[in-house]
Scaffold this active site. Structure first.
Site, PDB file in Angstrom:
ATOM      1  N   ASP A 119      49.799  40.214 -19.710  1.00  0.00           N
ATOM      2  CA  ASP A 119      50.369  40.189 -21.060  1.00  0.00           C
ATOM      3  C   ASP A 119      49.957  41.389 -21.910  1.00  0.00           C
ATOM      4  O   ASP A 119      50.453  41.556 -23.019  1.00  0.00           O
ATOM      5  CB  ASP A 119      49.904  38.934 -21.812  1.00  0.00           C
ATOM      6  CG  ASP A 119      50.543  37.683 -21.269  1.00  0.00           C
ATOM      7  OD1 ASP A 119      51.508  37.806 -20.499  1.00  0.00           O
ATOM      8  OD2 ASP A 119      50.071  36.582 -21.616  1.00  0.00           O
TER       9      ASP A 119
ATOM     10  N   LYS B 173      34.309  34.134 -31.426  1.00  0.00           N
ATOM     11  CA  LYS B 173      34.761  33.916 -32.810  1.00  0.00           C
ATOM     12  C   LYS B 173      33.609  33.964 -33.818  1.00  0.00           C
ATOM     13  O   LYS B 173      33.266  32.953 -34.442  1.00  0.00           O
ATOM     14  CB  LYS B 173      35.500  32.576 -32.917  1.00  0.00           C
ATOM     15  CG  LYS B 173      36.753  32.539 -32.046  1.00  0.00           C
ATOM     16  CD  LYS B 173      37.613  31.341 -32.334  1.00  0.00           C
ATOM     17  CE  LYS B 173      38.919  31.420 -31.592  1.00  0.00           C
ATOM     18  NZ  LYS B 173      38.771  31.442 -30.107  1.00  0.00           N
TER      19      LYS B 173
ATOM     20  N   ASP C 213      48.468  41.934 -27.011  1.00  0.00           N
ATOM     21  CA  ASP C 213      48.797  40.851 -26.076  1.00  0.00           C
ATOM     22  C   ASP C 213      50.201  40.386 -26.459  1.00  0.00           C
ATOM     23  O   ASP C 213      50.397  39.826 -27.531  1.00  0.00           O
ATOM     24  CB  ASP C 213      47.781  39.718 -26.245  1.00  0.00           C
ATOM     25  CG  ASP C 213      48.093  38.513 -25.369  1.00  0.00           C
ATOM     26  OD1 ASP C 213      49.274  38.338 -24.993  1.00  0.00           O
ATOM     27  OD2 ASP C 213      47.171  37.754 -25.068  1.00  0.00           O
TER      28      ASP C 213
END
Lengths: 364, 440
Positions: free
Chosen positions: A110, A163, A219
């Site tokens: 991707d 994150k 992506d």
């Protein structure tokens, strides 16, 4: 050299396009996505490519036969009978990837960027350790897993922070790697994640380095990002002065970054751009306005239509004075009636739209 | 009722007939905003002609009508120019404007001007509400009037049961066509035959009827009760204001028609032809369509000739400029000096004078105000409502919005901008996409 491309499953995130073609064959910048990767790998001297897939559609086999000859590479499918995550497929392809001592590339199908395979290989060779992952700098690292270096070291990775709430750095995993065959012995043949399991164990032993990616990265696994990625790709072609782009001297080109296949026909008084790709055999009528959109092969955009932030799938027809916007995606052979408005519609193949789609919706 | 019905000549020969067109006043046309901010509603162009002119075109087809009064409370000068033009266009009719200095109600106004109306002893007179769009079958009304030796004939039309309670409802004898019962905006279902706002009265019976209503009023002040929800916003507010005023406000619908139904000589002519009220500004679009269809059926030479780019019926003012690549219709009116660029699409819309539509723009179900400018590839769009609907609002995300997009006078829409289901007050520039909004 060898490479493994992680293709995976049905590409459901890119539906309705992937209801018609497997994701690697969907045209990005007028060429199948996987071709960008095969070409870059071949240029870097790769001769053996493994496609890690969950399923093997006939159409893919045929297409890849052609590319094998075109780029003088060997392409093999490695079919998972159960999903093996992001690391399992490497183990499954151990026979090919581990056939010699040379390192191999791993890439996520991707990801679209200026693939720096030759530089990556040189860098990897130079530090001499087991693995190198390509990293890209992002504005909002809190949405991703961030790579943190060893204190005082420019490339050796100390840890990954998933994150992060506080700023620890802005380099994230770009989904491209080069690994020594010895890494294969770290992986078991079971569903396992390269990011969650393999890399952390390599980091512990100081065996993993990062390599900064220059230029754009995206992506493009879902329509919104597919369109954004197209903009980035076209901008990078403009920067390079690429011949693939339609010259700004064409009267219909507006704002640059326009790629029109030579077989496409453009009508009078059109304003096209910025950031538009128009595929083979597309017919654009008179007075059409296109911006930030992808028109795939065989489609027809009739007079005075207005299209923005939209993917028009293959062989579709957009009516006169129609208006498409806000990440509208038309599947194969979709017909949009004259004067129809579509706001964020995902339209499945072979549908005919005769009433406005005022709010984003999936049209079954 | 103490009305005396004298013997009347059965044949219509030698009868004189007048007409009154009720136009209301500036404080009544608020629902026609933003268009009525710039032009009084009766003078707004629909299918190429002011709304009021469509009434006169029908009146001019009744040979015996020689005198027509316009009754309302607009200032005198409002109709001056139009009357001057209309007097040339309709040379056999004398047109006079009678101004009410205070709102007297539809019947009150008639009564106030009874001496002028009765001058020359007319036997009967038509009353037309100017905000009605229909085919005005006046000759048929006259025929029924004479056949039945009527005191009053009302024009009626069938609407859906749901819509009926928004109008005056008529219960009639299907065979004799006699009106048995009349209720203005009933709460419950009574009938789906409704009052079209077009009447023919005998002078001998209507004025005594109004007089007795006034008498009753002064003896026993009317109780106000208009509880149906649809009416609250429009009529109820007006009634409230009226309360403080003198009791002279007498309306045909509320105060007179119910009583007439008690008399034996009140008849209804049911029209199967089109009928619409022109209340909100958005209702000008369906009215425009209906009048254009009528003109097309009558093979009117005013209409643009059908072609690959003209889907009939379309009205284009002779001074308007329309690029040959623009596609217009159906149901489109283009006003004087309007400029329609190449590759423009216009459907179900009214473009008013001096408006400019730039190339490749698309206008659907909209009204483009005087001197407004719509940019290239812009899209100005309303939402189609069923032709049978008497409502121009629709529910979007639980909120009532206008289905017709209206740009007031001298508005601008930037290139490529989309405007959907919006009402835009005069002199606004729209530079960003907007939908379902009123833009102040």
């Amino acid at each position: 050299m060898k490479a493994l491309i992680l293709v995976g499953g049905f590409g459901t995130r890119l539906r309705p396009l992937t209801l018609t073609l497997p994701k690697p064959l969907v045209e990005f910048g007028n060429r199948p996505m996987i071709l960008h990767q095969i070409e870059a790998l071949a240029h870097a001297g790769v001769t053996d490519i493994v496609l890690a897939v969950n399923y093997r559609p006939e159409i893919m086999t045929a297409a890849l036969k052609k590319y094998e000859q075109e780029y003088n590479v060997k392409i093999e499918f490695s079919v998972e009978t159960e999903p093996l995550g992001t690391a399992g497929p490497l183990k499954l392809a151990e026979k090919i990837l581990g056939k010699d001592d040379s390192p191999f590339f791993v890439l996520n199908s991707d990801v679209i960027c200026d693939y720096p395979f030759a530089e990556l290989a040189a860098f990897h060779k130079q530090h001499g350790e087991e693995g190198t992952i390509v990293v890209t700098k992002v504005e909002e690292p809190s949405k991703y897993g961030v790579v943190v270096h060893k204190p005082g070291h420019a490339s050796r990775i100390d840890r990954f922070v998933e994150k992060p709430i506080e700023f620890v750095g802005n380099r994230i995993n770009a989904g491209l790697y080069i690994l020594n065959p010895s890494v294969l012995s770290r992986i078991e043949l079971r569903p396992t994640s390269i990011e969650q399991e393999t890399f952390p164990s390599m980091v512990k032993q100081g065996q993993l380095h990062s390599f900064d990616l220059e230029g754009f990265w995206m992506d493009v696994g879902q329509p919104k990002d597919f369109i954004s990625g197209t903009c980035l790709y076209l901008s990078s072609l403009t920067k390079k002065g690429s011949k693939l782009l339609t010259p700004a001297s064409e009267p219909f080109v507006h704002g640059g970054n326009v790629m029109v296949d030579p077989s496409a026909k453009i009508g009078k008084n059109c304003r096209i751009g910025p950031n538009v790709t128009i595929g083979p055999n597309v017919v654009i009528g008179d007075g059409v306005r296109l911006q930030r959109c992808v028109i795939l092969s065989g489609s027809k955009v009739k007079d005075h239509a207005w299209i923005k932030s939209t993917i028009v799938g293959w062989n579709s027809s957009v009516g006169r004075w129609a208006r498409l916007e806000n990440v509208t995606v038309l599947g194969d052979d979709v017909t949009i009636g004259d004067e129809i408005y579509v706001n964020g519609g995902s339209v499945l193949p072979h549908k005919s739209i005769k009433a406005n789609v005022d709010v984003p919706a999936i049209i079954m | 009722m103490s009305l005396q019905v004298p013997n009347r000549n059965k044949s219509g020969a030698g009868k004189t007939t007048k007409a009154v067109v009720l136009v209301g006043g500036p404080s009544r046309g608020t629902r026609f905003r933003p268009l009525s901010l710039d032009v009084p509603k009766p003078l707004f162009d629909v299918a190429g002609h002011p709304i009021i002119e469509h009434c006169f075109r029908a009146l001019a087809k009744v040979p015996e009508i020689k005198e027509v009064f316009i009754v309302g409370y607009y200032e005198e000068h409002v109709f001056r120019d139009w009357i001057k033009d209309a007097s040339k266009a309709f040379p056999n009719i004398s047109i006079k404007y009678l101004r009410e200095y205070e709102a007297l109600g539809t019947a009150g106004g008639l009564y106030h001007f009874r001496d002028v109306i009765l001058k020359g002893n007319p036997d009967r007179f038509f009353v037309l509400n100017a905000d009605v769009c229909c085919s005005f079958p006046l000759l048929e009304m006259l025929k029924l009037f004479e056949e039945k030796d009527a005191e009053a004939v009302i024009l009626g039309t069938r609407v859906s049961n749901d819509a009926a309670s928004n109008f005056g409802c008529i219960v009639s004898d299907a065979h004799t066509k006699r009106v048995l019962h009349y209720v203005e905006k009933p709460e419950s279902h009574i009938s789906n035959l409704i009052n079209c706002g077009v009447y023919l009265f005998s002078t001998e019976s209507i004025f005594p009827s109004i007089k007795s209503a006034i008498k009753r009023r002064t003896e026993r002040p009317r109780l106000l009760s208009y509880p149906s929800s649809e009416n609250l916003e429009s009529t109820f507010a007006a009634e409230r204001e009226d309360e403080g005023e003198k009791n002279e406000v007498i309306r045909l619908e509320q105060d007179i028609l119910a009583d007439l139904a008690d008399s034996r000589q009140f008849f209804v002519l049911e029209t199967k032809d089109f009928w619409r009220q022109i209340k909100t500004a958005g209702s000008a679009v369906p009215a425009n369509a209906l009048y254009l269809i009528k003109a097309f059926q009558n093979q009117s030479e005013e209409l643009a000739a059908p072609s690959a780019t003209i889907l009939p019926p379309v009205f284009i003012h002779p001074t308007a400029k329309v690029d040959p690549t623009a596609k217009l219709g159906p149901h489109v009116s283009i006003g004087p000096r309007a400029n329609i660029g190449p590759g423009v699409r216009i459907k179900e819309s009214i473009v008013l004078e001096d408006a400019e539509i730039r190339h490749d723009a698309c206008i659907l179900y909209s009204i483009i105000g005087w001197g407004s400018k719509v940019g290239a590839w812009a899209r100005v769009e309303g939402t189609p409502t069923p032709i049978t609907s008497h409502n121009t609002s629709i529910i979007k995300n639980g909120v009532k919005v206008q289905s017709i997009t209206i740009l007031g006078k001298e508005c601008g829409v930037a290139n490529e901008v989309r405007v959907q289901n919006c009402i835009c007050l005069p002199n606004k520039e729209l530079k960003r996409d907007v939908s379902n909004e009123v833009i102040m």
